[in-house]
Design an enzyme around this catalytic site. Structure first.
Site, mmCIF file in Angstrom:
data_model
loop_
_atom_site.group_PDB
_atom_site.id
_atom_site.type_symbol
_atom_site.label_atom_id
_atom_site.label_comp_id
_atom_site.label_asym_id
_atom_site.label_seq_id
_atom_site.Cartn_x
_atom_site.Cartn_y
_atom_site.Cartn_z
ATOM 1 N N CYS A 33 14.316 11.072 5.832
ATOM 2 C CA CYS A 33 14.490 10.713 7.236
ATOM 3 C C CYS A 33 15.953 10.780 7.672
ATOM 4 C CB CYS A 33 13.913 9.325 7.476
ATOM 5 S SG CYS A 33 14.517 8.160 6.263
ATOM 6 N N LYS A 51 0.857 -1.185 0.000
ATOM 7 C CA LYS A 51 0.000 0.000 0.000
ATOM 8 C C LYS A 51 0.893 1.235 0.000
ATOM 9 C CE LYS A 51 -1.772 2.702 2.965
ATOM 10 N NZ LYS A 51 -1.599 3.954 2.200
ATOM 11 N N GLU A 81 11.058 16.462 14.195
ATOM 12 C CA GLU A 81 11.350 16.257 12.771
ATOM 13 C C GLU A 81 10.550 17.279 11.947
ATOM 14 O OE1 GLU A 81 9.853 12.598 11.000
ATOM 15 O OE2 GLU A 81 11.725 12.407 9.889
ATOM 16 N N GLU A 137 10.373 1.482 10.042
ATOM 17 C CA GLU A 137 11.371 2.490 9.666
ATOM 18 C C GLU A 137 10.696 3.839 9.829
ATOM 19 O OE1 GLU A 137 14.388 2.066 9.038
ATOM 20 O OE2 GLU A 137 14.622 -0.015 8.433
HETATM 21 P P1 NAD Z 1 2.966 8.566 7.264
HETATM 22 O O1 NAD Z 1 3.257 7.957 8.582
HETATM 23 O O2 NAD Z 1 1.949 9.623 7.211
HETATM 24 O O3 NAD Z 1 2.498 7.472 6.207
HETATM 25 C C1 NAD Z 1 3.303 6.351 5.893
HETATM 26 C C2 NAD Z 1 2.406 5.261 5.345
HETATM 27 O O4 NAD Z 1 1.594 4.768 6.422
HETATM 28 C C3 NAD Z 1 1.427 5.735 4.274
HETATM 29 O O5 NAD Z 1 1.250 4.713 3.292
HETATM 30 C C4 NAD Z 1 0.151 5.956 5.038
HETATM 31 O O6 NAD Z 1 -0.992 5.861 4.225
HETATM 32 C C5 NAD Z 1 0.218 4.827 6.049
HETATM 33 N N1 NAD Z 1 -0.531 5.054 7.295
HETATM 34 C C6 NAD Z 1 -0.804 6.230 7.917
HETATM 35 N N2 NAD Z 1 -1.505 6.006 9.049
HETATM 36 C C7 NAD Z 1 -1.674 4.661 9.150
HETATM 37 C C8 NAD Z 1 -2.299 3.813 10.102
HETATM 38 N N3 NAD Z 1 -2.902 4.298 11.192
HETATM 39 N N4 NAD Z 1 -2.260 2.487 9.888
HETATM 40 C C9 NAD Z 1 -1.635 1.970 8.807
HETATM 41 N N5 NAD Z 1 -1.046 2.715 7.857
HETATM 42 C C10 NAD Z 1 -1.050 4.050 8.037
HETATM 43 O O7 NAD Z 1 4.381 9.027 6.731
HETATM 44 P P2 NAD Z 1 4.658 9.909 5.451
HETATM 45 O O8 NAD Z 1 4.224 11.284 5.854
HETATM 46 O O9 NAD Z 1 4.111 9.243 4.253
HETATM 47 O O10 NAD Z 1 6.262 9.856 5.341
HETATM 48 C C11 NAD Z 1 7.075 10.693 6.067
HETATM 49 C C12 NAD Z 1 7.606 9.989 7.308
HETATM 50 O O11 NAD Z 1 8.291 8.803 6.921
HETATM 51 C C13 NAD Z 1 8.639 10.824 8.042
HETATM 52 O O12 NAD Z 1 8.390 10.771 9.422
HETATM 53 C C14 NAD Z 1 9.952 10.148 7.707
HETATM 54 O O13 NAD Z 1 10.975 10.336 8.648
HETATM 55 C C15 NAD Z 1 9.555 8.731 7.580
HETATM 56 N N6 NAD Z 1 10.520 7.980 6.768
HETATM 57 C C16 NAD Z 1 11.353 7.099 7.405
HETATM 58 C C17 NAD Z 1 12.286 6.372 6.683
HETATM 59 C C18 NAD Z 1 13.206 5.397 7.378
HETATM 60 O O14 NAD Z 1 13.879 4.654 6.695
HETATM 61 N N7 NAD Z 1 13.236 5.363 8.690
HETATM 62 C C19 NAD Z 1 12.368 6.530 5.306
HETATM 63 C C20 NAD Z 1 11.503 7.424 4.678
HETATM 64 C C21 NAD Z 1 10.570 8.138 5.432
#
Ligand code: NAD
Length: 478
Positions: free
Chosen positions: A285, A175, A381, A251
């Site tokens: 990130c 997803k 962040e 992650e």
């Molecule tokens: P997000 O948490 O809003 O969404 C990530 C994914 O999770 C999306 O597909 C979203 O639809 C899904 N999601 C959201 N709420 C959910 C729930 N309650 N249950 C299941 N799925 C859910 O993150 P984002 O805004 O898309 O991405 C940015 C974040 O990702 C930043 O915090 C960044 O640091 C992190 N990030 C981390 C890494 C790493 O390797 N650690 C890499 C890239 C991004």
């Protein structure tokens, strides 16, 4: 409208959402709608998980060599469509076209790495740890994996997730973020059209996280959830997964410190920060967002960084000379602007600090000097083109401030003293430590965090271990 929307991929077929609902997809550089995709509902998630579960026994029984070959085919297919994937990723995620090709190359390299590495997985040597009993270790796939990806690197994160999961014999429901589903759907279509996997092995569904993602993550048919996203999202998923004790691979967020000691090469730091703090408009990130400098180099570093940051070319994503594009959404731009506004005279905005007028969600590359260690801009962040520089009073304070953070994903150490580089690298509570560098990744090396940055590793042999379970088999041998 529903018929024009792009389909999702379930059980080897391109299908519309049961409900007929769709979602609009935007180009963040213009704010215009560029596509429509399916808004999955429970029935679609159920169908995808069912298809993945049905495909699991046969897929997991294939040899590593057969699964590896499928991944190699997928890598070749992605490589041959590099231009169209790059165009779609650029338009959907607001990435400069000059930069996005590197991400497609990285996906291809990653898939090829996993294809090779999976054939080299080993259990522990067979041995008699008790008299008359022979023990061996197998690594078995987990089952159906829910792969939930973020918007900042849509295809790259999808690749990092599905490569190690599929090659070790799991089946996947991917997803992507509802903001950036286009390249994941292209991946689904490529896999279906080229018949790379048996039906149901690789499924792609689209929809928002709070309903579709949440339902998928707690689905009883899902054995493991792998999510890259915000720490708050990771916590929600971990709480939901505890009901059925699902395996998790998290992650999450980051706030990478850059430790600049007084003997560092300041020009090299400033030049590296120009890229490492602002790549992908800082929506990374591991972005080098929190520079902590020694007292003797602080002034010089702030000036050198300011000079370079002013030269970053912000512009249209399709313009080949553009180095930095927009933020992903208006909400994200408001969020970033809010962090900068709340500094409120308590630190100096040296460069930038404002939105760019016109279409698209653009924010200026921003340098902030002198924020206190407890300030929100240091501890939280921001996920935007904002880098801070702090002056530490001595070496001990540089390290203490670097570790004073709830995140623990990536960090870098800048010094010409090799002994200090080793000592500080050991003391840093971060999953990656670069020395005199920042940002570079290799498929062979693990990526993952300490503390609230989550657990589980992407890339490397460690990811293959995360997507498998160690099984002990003990045989009465006498
Ligand atoms: P997000 O948490 O809003 O969404 C990530 C994914 O999770 C999306 O597909 C979203 O639809 C899904 N999601 C959201 N709420 C959910 C729930 N309650 N249950 C299941 N799925 C859910 O993150 P984002 O805004 O898309 O991405 C940015 C974040 O990702 C930043 O915090 C960044 O640091 C992190 N990030 C981390 C890494 C790493 O390797 N650690 C890499 C890239 C991004």
């Amino acid at each position: 409208m529903a018929t024009r929307a792009q389909r999702q991929y379930i059980g080897g077929r391109a299908v519309a959402a049961e409900s007929g609902k769709t979602l609009k997809v935007e180009d963040p550089s213009t704010g215009r709608t560029i596509a429509e995709v399916q808004h999955s509902g429970r029935a679609d998630v159920d169908a995808a998980v069912k298809a993945a579960a049905a495909a699991f026994p046969a897929w997991s029984a294939r040899t590593p060599g057969e699964r590896s070959l499928a991944l190699l085919k997928l890598a070749d297919a992605v490589e041959s469509r590099k231009r169209s994937l790059a165009r779609a990723e650029s338009a959907n995620a607001g990435k400069p076209i000059s930069a996005v090709g590197l991400e497609i190359d990285a996906v291809v390299d990653n898939l090829r790495f996993f294809a090779g590495a999976a054939r080299n997985m080993e259990g522990k040597a067979v041995a008699e740890y008790l008299p008359g009993r022979t023990s061996m270790i197998r690594r078995d796939p987990v089952g159906v994996v829910a792969s939930i990806a973020p918007w900042n690197y849509p295809l790259l994160m999808a690749g990092w997730k599905i490569g190690p999961a599929l090659v070790t014999g799991n089946t996947v429901v991917l997803k992507p973020s509802a903001r950036t589903p286009l390249t994941a759907l292209m991946l689904g279509r490529i896999a279906m059209e080229e018949e790379i996997f048996p039906d149901g092995v690789f499924n792609v569904i689209t929809g928002p996280g709070d309903d579709v993602g949440a339902y998928l993550a707690r689905h009883p048919g899902v054995a493991m959830v792998s999510v890259t996203g915000d720490t708050a999202t990771g916590k929600k998923i971990a709480a939901a997964a505890s009901d059925s004790v699902k395996r998790l691979h998290l992650e999450l967020g980051g706030k990478a410190p850059v430790l600049v000691f007084d003997d560092a090469d300041i020009d090299l730091v400033a030049e590296t920060m120009r890229a490492a703090s602002f790549w992908n408009a800082g929506q990374d990130c591991t972005a080098a967002c929190r520079v902590i400098a020694g007292p003797k180099v602080y002034e010089r570093l702030v000036a050198a960084m300011a000079d370079r940051i002013k030269t970053i070319k912000v512009g249209k994503t399709e313009d080949k000379s553009t180095e930095m594009g927009p933020l992903i959404s208006e909400a994200q731009r408001k969020r970033v602007a809010g962090f900068v506004r709340r500094i409120d005279g308590k630190a100096e905005v040296v460069v930038g600090g404002s939105e760019l007028r016109g279409r698209g969600h653009y924010y200026r590359p921003t340098l902030i000097a002198g924020a206190s260690q407890s300030a929100e801009i240091i501890q939280e962040e921001v996920f935007g083109p904002v880098v801070t520089v702090q002056r530490a009073k001595d070496e001990d304070q540089i390290l203490a401030w670097a570790n004073d953070c709830r995140f623990g994903l990536a960090s870098s150490v800048w010094t010409s003293d090799i002994a200090r580089a080793f000592k500080v690298s050991k003391a840093l509570q971060y999953g990656t430590v670069w020395v005199n560098d920042h940002f570079t990744l290799a498929s062979e090396m693990p990526h993952g965090g300490f503390k609230e940055s989550g657990y589980g590793k992407d890339q490397s042999m460690y990811a293959l271990e995360d997507y498998t379970v160690a099984k002990h088999i003990m045989v009465r041998s006498e």
